[in-house]
Design an enzyme around this catalytic site. Structure first.
Site, PDB file in Angstrom:
ATOM      1  N   ARG A  27       5.616  12.097  -3.158  1.00  0.00           N
ATOM      2  CA  ARG A  27       5.433  12.609  -1.895  1.00  0.00           C
ATOM      3  C   ARG A  27       6.885  12.272  -0.949  1.00  0.00           C
ATOM      4  NH1 ARG A  27       0.297  12.945  -0.159  1.00  0.00           N
ATOM      5  NH2 ARG A  27      -0.708  14.847  -0.844  1.00  0.00           N
ATOM      6  N   TYR A  66      11.653   8.496   0.680  1.00  0.00           N
ATOM      7  CA  TYR A  66      11.693   7.622  -0.324  1.00  0.00           C
ATOM      8  C   TYR A  66      12.420   7.848  -1.420  1.00  0.00           C
ATOM      9  CZ  TYR A  66       8.080   5.919   2.942  1.00  0.00           C
ATOM     10  OH  TYR A  66       7.708   5.417   4.301  1.00  0.00           O
ATOM     11  N   HIS A 120      12.898  -2.689   1.320  1.00  0.00           N
ATOM     12  CA  HIS A 120      12.525  -1.739   1.855  1.00  0.00           C
ATOM     13  C   HIS A 120      13.236  -0.436   1.331  1.00  0.00           C
ATOM     14  CE1 HIS A 120       9.658  -3.399   4.340  1.00  0.00           C
ATOM     15  NE2 HIS A 120      10.575  -4.196   4.785  1.00  0.00           N
ATOM     16  N   ARG A 172       8.367   0.388  13.027  1.00  0.00           N
ATOM     17  CA  ARG A 172       8.951   0.123  11.724  1.00  0.00           C
ATOM     18  C   ARG A 172      10.157  -1.156  11.687  1.00  0.00           C
ATOM     19  NH1 ARG A 172       6.088   3.429   8.101  1.00  0.00           N
ATOM     20  NH2 ARG A 172       6.200   5.311   8.817  1.00  0.00           N
ATOM     21  N   ARG A 226      14.306   4.376  11.739  1.00  0.00           N
ATOM     22  CA  ARG A 226      13.024   5.051  11.520  1.00  0.00           C
ATOM     23  C   ARG A 226      12.201   4.725  12.970  1.00  0.00           C
ATOM     24  NH1 ARG A 226       9.722   4.901   6.245  1.00  0.00           N
ATOM     25  NH2 ARG A 226       8.705   6.448   7.186  1.00  0.00           N
ATOM     26  N   ASP A 241       1.635 -15.687   6.357  1.00  0.00           N
ATOM     27  CA  ASP A 241       1.256 -17.166   6.022  1.00  0.00           C
ATOM     28  C   ASP A 241       1.212 -17.616   4.621  1.00  0.00           C
ATOM     29  OD1 ASP A 241       0.870 -17.429   8.930  1.00  0.00           O
ATOM     30  OD2 ASP A 241      -1.324 -17.083   8.910  1.00  0.00           O
ATOM     31  N   PRO A 261       0.708  -1.206   0.008  1.00  0.00           N
ATOM     32  CA  PRO A 261      -0.046  -0.032  -0.087  1.00  0.00           C
ATOM     33  C   PRO A 261       0.776   1.230  -0.027  1.00  0.00           C
ATOM     34  CG  PRO A 261      -0.248  -1.132   2.233  1.00  0.00           C
ATOM     35  CD  PRO A 261       0.548  -2.120   1.220  1.00  0.00           C
ATOM     36  N   ASN A 262       0.216   2.131  -0.732  1.00  0.00           N
ATOM     37  CA  ASN A 262       0.797   3.422  -0.885  1.00  0.00           C
ATOM     38  C   ASN A 262       2.171   3.558  -1.835  1.00  0.00           C
ATOM     39  OD1 ASN A 262      -1.086   4.841   0.890  1.00  0.00           O
ATOM     40  ND2 ASN A 262      -0.065   3.638   2.516  1.00  0.00           N
ATOM     41  N   ALA A 301       3.356  -1.001   4.371  1.00  0.00           N
ATOM     42  CA  ALA A 301       3.039  -0.783   5.890  1.00  0.00           C
ATOM     43  C   ALA A 301       2.727  -2.217   6.375  1.00  0.00           C
ATOM     44  CB  ALA A 301       1.998   0.101   6.345  1.00  0.00           C
ATOM     45  N   SER A 360      13.401   2.612   2.216  1.00  0.00           N
ATOM     46  CA  SER A 360      14.073   3.286   3.409  1.00  0.00           C
ATOM     47  C   SER A 360      14.647   2.215   4.153  1.00  0.00           C
ATOM     48  CB  SER A 360      12.855   4.263   4.266  1.00  0.00           C
ATOM     49  OG  SER A 360      11.885   3.518   4.924  1.00  0.00           O
ATOM     50  N   ASN A 409       8.015  -5.565  -1.473  1.00  0.00           N
ATOM     51  CA  ASN A 409       7.945  -4.602  -0.525  1.00  0.00           C
ATOM     52  C   ASN A 409       6.431  -4.648   0.011  1.00  0.00           C
ATOM     53  OD1 ASN A 409       7.919  -2.179   1.135  1.00  0.00           O
ATOM     54  ND2 ASN A 409       9.137  -0.922  -0.683  1.00  0.00           N
ATOM     55  N   GLU A 447      12.771  -9.601   0.537  1.00  0.00           N
ATOM     56  CA  GLU A 447      11.982  -8.482   1.315  1.00  0.00           C
ATOM     57  C   GLU A 447      12.868  -7.218   1.049  1.00  0.00           C
ATOM     58  OE1 GLU A 447      11.317  -8.891   5.481  1.00  0.00           O
ATOM     59  OE2 GLU A 447      10.555  -6.774   5.703  1.00  0.00           O
ATOM     60  N   HIS A 504       4.727  -4.572   8.890  1.00  0.00           N
ATOM     61  CA  HIS A 504       4.767  -4.269  10.270  1.00  0.00           C
ATOM     62  C   HIS A 504       3.520  -5.034  10.909  1.00  0.00           C
ATOM     63  CE1 HIS A 504       7.712  -2.121   8.893  1.00  0.00           C
ATOM     64  NE2 HIS A 504       7.119  -0.899   8.626  1.00  0.00           N
TER      65      HIS A 504
HETATM   66  O1  CA2 Z   1      10.829   1.967   2.883  1.00  0.00           O
HETATM   67  C1  CA2 Z   1       9.928   1.184   2.408  1.00  0.00           C
HETATM   68  O2  CA2 Z   1      10.072   0.857   1.134  1.00  0.00           O
HETATM   69  C2  CA2 Z   1       8.474   0.849   3.270  1.00  0.00           C
HETATM   70  O3  CA2 Z   1       8.213  -0.537   3.094  1.00  0.00           O
HETATM   71  C3  CA2 Z   1       7.578   1.939   2.542  1.00  0.00           C
HETATM   72  C4  CA2 Z   1       6.242   1.936   3.426  1.00  0.00           C
HETATM   73  C5  CA2 Z   1       6.427   2.032   4.961  1.00  0.00           C
HETATM   74  O4  CA2 Z   1       5.108   1.636   5.647  1.00  0.00           O
HETATM   75  C6  CA2 Z   1       7.585   0.790   5.382  1.00  0.00           C
HETATM   76  O5  CA2 Z   1       7.392   1.165   6.948  1.00  0.00           O
HETATM   77  C7  CA2 Z   1       8.778   1.002   4.720  1.00  0.00           C
HETATM   78  C8  CA2 Z   1       5.343   3.087   2.938  1.00  0.00           C
HETATM   79  C9  CA2 Z   1       5.344   3.070   1.718  1.00  0.00           C
HETATM   80  C10 CA2 Z   1       4.584   4.353   1.394  1.00  0.00           C
HETATM   81  O6  CA2 Z   1       5.006   5.223   0.151  1.00  0.00           O
HETATM   82  C11 CA2 Z   1       4.890   6.432   0.294  1.00  0.00           C
HETATM   83  C12 CA2 Z   1       5.723   7.240  -0.689  1.00  0.00           C
HETATM   84  C13 CA2 Z   1       5.702   8.551  -0.746  1.00  0.00           C
HETATM   85  C14 CA2 Z   1       4.836   9.082  -0.119  1.00  0.00           C
HETATM   86  C15 CA2 Z   1       3.932   8.349   0.819  1.00  0.00           C
HETATM   87  C16 CA2 Z   1       4.298   7.218   0.786  1.00  0.00           C
END
Ligand code: CA2
Length: 148
Positions: free
Chosen positions: A19, A24, A101, A112, A108, A88, A11-12, A78, A103, A75, A99, A81
């Site tokens: 953003r 990121y 990420h 996370r 952080r 599963d 997601p996201n 969220a 970031s 990846n 896996e 976590h």
């Molecule tokens: O660092 C990563 O790749 C994460 O998987 C990214 C997730 C975050 O919840 C993980 O803890 C680490 C968030 C992805 C959302 O990406 C965005 C990118 C730009 C603006 C807002 C969200």
């Protein structure tokens, strides 16, 4: 062993590069997909590259990969976590899982630092930006080649 690799994004991640560039980076998910496809070509891998904001869709793609794909790059965003369901599903996949990420989740917030998916992953790449996906493909290609 199959040279088909699923690259799954949670997601996201469709907002990548649009953003929070200080966290990121500036590369979009389309940029990541392009780089992955170029790298996959070099490594003679076939790619299925997907993103979803819905947990069940990610689970369905993992099920689809069973008996079909040589490996999965994920990846989980969220869901990393929170999701025992993704863990599963990955436990039911027989091949290697890397896996990724973008970031460095360990630098952080505390929430996370824990990953359910890491309990299954054969390798984890964090904090290498968008390049982490290419590094993951490199690793999967090696594991697939070793089993060939
Ligand atoms: O660092 C990563 O790749 C994460 O998987 C990214 C997730 C975050 O919840 C993980 O803890 C680490 C968030 C992805 C959302 O990406 C965005 C990118 C730009 C603006 C807002 C969200």
């Amino acid at each position: 062993m199959s040279r088909l690799v699923y690259v799954l994004n949670g997601p996201n991640l469709n907002l990548l590069g649009k953003r929070e560039p200080h966290i990121y980076g500036v590369e979009t998910l389309a940029d990541v997909e392009r780089a992955c496809r170029a790298r996959a070509n070099e490594l003679r891998l076939e790619l299925h590259f997907y993103q979803s904001n819905r947990e069940y869709e990610l689970i369905d793609w993992i099920h689809e990969a069973r008996g079909r794909a040589g490996g999965i790059v994920i990846n989980p965003a969220a869901y990393t976590h929170t999701s025992v369901a993704l863990l599963d599903a990955l436990n039911a996949f027989e091949g290697p899982v890397i896996e990724v990420h973008v970031s460095n989740i360990h630098k952080r917030e505390e929430f996370r630092h824990h990953s359910y998916v890491s309990l299954r992953a054969d390798g984890v790449i964090a904090g290498c930006g968008a390049q982490g996906y290419e590094l993951a493909l490199l690793r999967l290609a090696k594991l697939i080649d070793q089993k060939a």
